[in-house]
Design a protein around this motif. Sequence first.
Motif, PDB file in Angstrom:
ATOM      1  N   ARG A 149       0.831  -1.207   0.000  1.00  0.00           N
ATOM      2  CA  ARG A 149       0.000   0.000   0.000  1.00  0.00           C
ATOM      3  C   ARG A 149       0.866   1.258   0.000  1.00  0.00           C
ATOM      4  O   ARG A 149       0.420   2.329  -0.369  1.00  0.00           O
ATOM      5  N   GLU A 153       3.441   4.088  -4.280  1.00  0.00           N
ATOM      6  CA  GLU A 153       2.483   4.988  -4.917  1.00  0.00           C
ATOM      7  C   GLU A 153       2.888   5.364  -6.331  1.00  0.00           C
ATOM      8  O   GLU A 153       2.446   6.368  -6.875  1.00  0.00           O
ATOM      9  N   THR A 208      -1.342  -1.837  -4.472  1.00  0.00           N
ATOM     10  CA  THR A 208      -0.534  -0.634  -4.243  1.00  0.00           C
ATOM     11  C   THR A 208      -1.513   0.552  -4.287  1.00  0.00           C
ATOM     12  O   THR A 208      -2.717   0.344  -4.323  1.00  0.00           O
ATOM     13  N   ARG A 209      -0.978   1.761  -4.296  1.00  0.00           N
ATOM     14  CA  ARG A 209      -1.893   2.914  -4.348  1.00  0.00           C
ATOM     15  C   ARG A 209      -1.554   3.750  -5.575  1.00  0.00           C
ATOM     16  O   ARG A 209      -0.480   4.328  -5.684  1.00  0.00           O
ATOM     17  N   PRO A 254      -3.939   6.221  -7.609  1.00  0.00           N
ATOM     18  CA  PRO A 254      -5.250   6.811  -7.947  1.00  0.00           C
ATOM     19  C   PRO A 254      -5.353   7.190  -9.421  1.00  0.00           C
ATOM     20  O   PRO A 254      -6.397   7.063 -10.013  1.00  0.00           O
ATOM     21  N   ASN A 309      -5.795  -1.223  -6.702  1.00  0.00           N
ATOM     22  CA  ASN A 309      -4.861  -0.127  -6.451  1.00  0.00           C
ATOM     23  C   ASN A 309      -5.589   1.187  -6.185  1.00  0.00           C
ATOM     24  O   ASN A 309      -4.993   2.249  -6.256  1.00  0.00           O
ATOM     25  N   SER A 310      -6.887   1.097  -5.943  1.00  0.00           N
ATOM     26  CA  SER A 310      -7.707   2.301  -5.724  1.00  0.00           C
ATOM     27  C   SER A 310      -7.601   3.278  -6.895  1.00  0.00           C
ATOM     28  O   SER A 310      -7.547   4.496  -6.689  1.00  0.00           O
TER      29      SER A 310
END
Length: 711
Positions: free
Chosen positions: A45, A48, A65-66, A68, A91-92
Motif C-alpha cells: 500500500r 504509490e 498498491t496505491r 489513484p 490499487n484504488s
Amino acid sequence: MNLLQLFVIGIIEQLYIANIPVNKRFCYKTFCTCYENGLAVCSSRSLEYVPKFPTFVREVSMINTRLPLISENTLYNLTFNKIEKLKFEANSVESVSKNAFRFLKQLTTFEISEQPQLTSDNLKDSFTSLQSSVQYLYFTANRWALLPDKMFDSLKGNHIKVLHLTGNQFKNLDCTIFQPFGRLERLHLSNNKIEHIVLKEFGTLLKLELKNNFLDIIPSFCVSSSNSSSLLPNVRTLDISNNYITTFQKHAFECLPKVKVLILDRVNVNILPNNIFSNMKWLRHLSLNSVGNPKLKVIEDYAFNSSTLETIHMQNCRFNFFIGMCNPETIFSLCPKLMNLELINNRFSQNDKFLQKLFRPLSNLRWLSLSSTKLSKLPLQVFSYMKALNHLNLAGNRITGWQYPVDIFGNKSTIHILDLSQNLISVVNESTFPRYLRENLQKINLGNNPFVCTCDQRWFLHWIKESNVTFLNYPLSFKCAHPPEKTGTILANFHPTDDICIPWNPLYTMAIILLSFFVLFILLGAVAGKCQTNLKNYIYLIRLNYNRRQGYLPILNSDDFEYHAFVVYCDADRTWVHSELLREIESNNGFRLCIHHRNFEVGQTITCNVDNFLTKAWKVIVVMSNDFAMSEWCQWEVDVVQERRRKHGKDGVILVMLTNIDSKHMTSPLRILLDSTPYLRYQRGVGEVLFWNALVEALNKPIGHPPVAVV
Ligand SMILES: *[C@@H]1O[C@H](CO)[C@@H](O)[C@H](O)[C@H]1NC(C)=O
Ligand SMILES: *[C@@H]1O[C@H](CO)[C@@H](O)[C@H](O)[C@H]1NC(C)=O
Ligand SMILES: *[C@@H]1O[C@H](CO)[C@@H](O)[C@H](O)[C@H]1NC(C)=O
Ligand SMILES: *[C@@H]1O[C@H](CO)[C@@H](O)[C@H](O)[C@H]1NC(C)=O
Ligand SMILES: *[C@@H]1O[C@H](CO)[C@@H](O)[C@H](O)[C@H]1NC(C)=O
Ligand SMILES: *[C@@H]1O[C@H](CO)[C@@H](O)[C@H](O)[C@H]1NC(C)=O
C-alpha cells in the motif's frame, strides 16, 4: 529497519545491479519481486508509483498498491522495458487518462480489476491509446453495473480474443455492445447479476461463460424464432452453471451446432425433458452436477438421447434411480458412445435386475463412478458387461465384500483403477480379489475401511507387499478397526506370523496316531514273524510244565526201557541227527537214544528192527522235514508212530520239525498227526537253547495219562 535487513537489501541490490535473473528475488526494495520468467509483482500500500524494473521484466503486476491515477507519466518507468502484460489489481485507481498506454507498444494483455472507484466511463476513453497488439482484456470485479454506449468502439481495429467482465454487477446485458470485437474467441461474463441477456451473433466465439448469474431461463441461441441459424455457430464450450434456471424449455439447446462441452451445474431444474440435448450434434461432455432444487426429480425416458455424448457428470443430483422413479431400460439406451459416467451421490436401487437394465446399454463405458450412492452390495452382471471398463469408483458406500467375483466382475477384468475406499470391507483375500481381477489392476484405493487385524488378513498383507499394484493412501489410511486392542493401529504395522496363524488341524493329530499304529503293527508283525518258531517252542515248554503240575501218575517208567527214545528220521537228515541231536541229548544230557544207523542189528529187515527197537524205547522222537515227508518210508513210520501214540499217549511221542514241510508234500496221515500232537520246531541261532531245553524237558516228562482218541 535493523542492520540485518539493511544488509539483506544491500545484497539484493547488488544482485539487481548485476542484472542476473535468478529464480526469484526482490527487484524494487521489498515491494517488488521479480521472477526468472520475466514477471515482476509489486505489492504494498505504500508504493504509490510504478518503479523502474530490470530490463528482462516483460510482465508487471501491481497488486494492492496505491495508484489513484494511471497516466502516461505514471507508466513512464515501463517504457524502459518491453512490457507485454500489465495488470492493476486493487490499487484504488480512480481514473485512467486518455493517453495512458501510448508507449506500451508490445502490450498484449491488459488487466484492471478490483478498482471500485474506477467507472467504465472513465476507462472507456483510455482505450484509444491501447495498441493494436492487445489481445486479452480483463476488467473484473470493478462493480460495474452498466457499460456506456459504444464502450468498446475504439477497439474495433484491435484483435481482441479474450474479454473478461467477470465479477461485476451487470443485470441486463445487451451483447451488441461487443459488436466491435470481430475476432472474439472467449467471452467471460461469470459472477455478475445478469438476469437478462440479449445475445448477438458471435461468429468467432469459441467459449461463452455465464456461470453464477441470475438467469432464470436459457437465453435463445437462435437468430430469431423464425430463423434457426445460430448466434454462436462456433462455440465449443458453453457454461451456464449456477443460475436460477428452473426449467429447460423445449428448444433450450437448439442452435448450438458445435458445442462440445455443456456445463449446467447447479441449475435449479428438477426435470430433464426428453430429447433436450438431441439437437446438439457435437455434444461430447455434459455436466449436470448438483442439478435440481433440492434434488433432481425426473429424468424423462429419452432425456439423454444423444448419438455423440461421451461423458455425463451428474454428481450430487441425489436422483433416485429406483423402480418407478425412472425407466431403466431407456435412460441410457440412446447414448451409445457414453464412456464416462459420474454418478457420485445419487441413490440406487439395490435390485440387480433394475441395475442390469439401467447399465446394460452402456457397454462402452470406460469410467464409472458410483461413489456415495449408498450401495451395500455390488450388483451382479453389471460391471461384467462393460468390456472396456477401466476406472471404477465405488468409494463411500456400505460394501462389506462380495462372494462371487465372477458374477460381479466377470471372468476377465479390464479395470485399471478401482476405488473402494470408505466402505465396510474388513477382510481382503484371494476369494474377493482373484487373479483375473488383479491382473490388469494398476491402482487400488482401499483406504478407510474397517480392517480386521487378524490372521485372515495375511493374504492381503502379502498382496500389498508383493504386487506391482499401487495402493493409494497406503499405509496411512489403512487402519485396524478390530480386534479392540488393535483399533487404530496402522495395518502396515501388523505382522501376523506363521506360528500364530497356521492352526493345528485335528486331522493331523489323527493321521499321526493312525500312522504310528500302522508302523507299530508292521514292526510287531516283523518281530512276530522272526520269533514265531521260538514262541511256539516256548508255548510247547509251558504246556509240558503245566501238564506236569496236573500231577498225573506215571504209568511207564523210563527205567523199564533200554533206550530213552527211538529216533525216527529220514536219510537226508542224518547229519543233523548224528551230530547235533546226539551231541545235545546223549553227550550233554546223558539220555540214551536208539538210532537205526548205529543201533540196528545187521541182517534183520528194517521193519523187524523197528518193531524190535520200538519196544526197547520209552519214547519216540520223530524228526520231520520235507525230505521226510516225501519218503515212502516216512509214511510207514508215521503209521507206526500213530500206533505208538495211541498206546502210550501224546507224551510218548515227541515231534521235531527240523524244516518246514511244504504244503504240497503234506500227506493226510502226517497232517492228522501234526494237528493232534504238539511239536517242536528246530531253530538255529537265537532260540536254539530254548529248543534243546524243551526237547530235554519233553524227554524227561513222565508218560502219565491214558491214551486219548485222536481228534
Ligand atoms: C520511476 O521509478 C523510480 C524508482 O525506481 C521512482 O523513484 C520514480 O518516482 C519513478 N518515476 C515515476 C514517474 O513514477
Ligand atoms: C438467418 O440469419 C442469418 C444470420 O443472421 C442470415 O444470414 C440468414 O440469411 C437468415 N436466414 C433467414 C432464412 O432469414
Ligand atoms: C433421438 O434423437 C434423434 C435425433 O434428434 C431423433 O431423430 C429421435 O427420434 C430421438 N429418439 C427418440 C426416441 O426420441
Ligand atoms: C469367460 O466367460 C465367457 C462368457 O461368460 C466365456 O465365453 C469364456 O469362455 C470365459 N472364459 C474363461 C477363461 O473362463
Ligand atoms: C475371505 O473373506 C471373506 C470375508 O470377507 C470370508 O467369508 C471368506 O471365507 C474368506 N475366504 C478365504 C479363502 O479366506
Ligand atoms: C512386477 O513387475 C515386474 C517388472 O515389470 C515383473 O517382473 C513382475 O513379475 C511383476 N510382479 C507381479 C506380481 O506382477
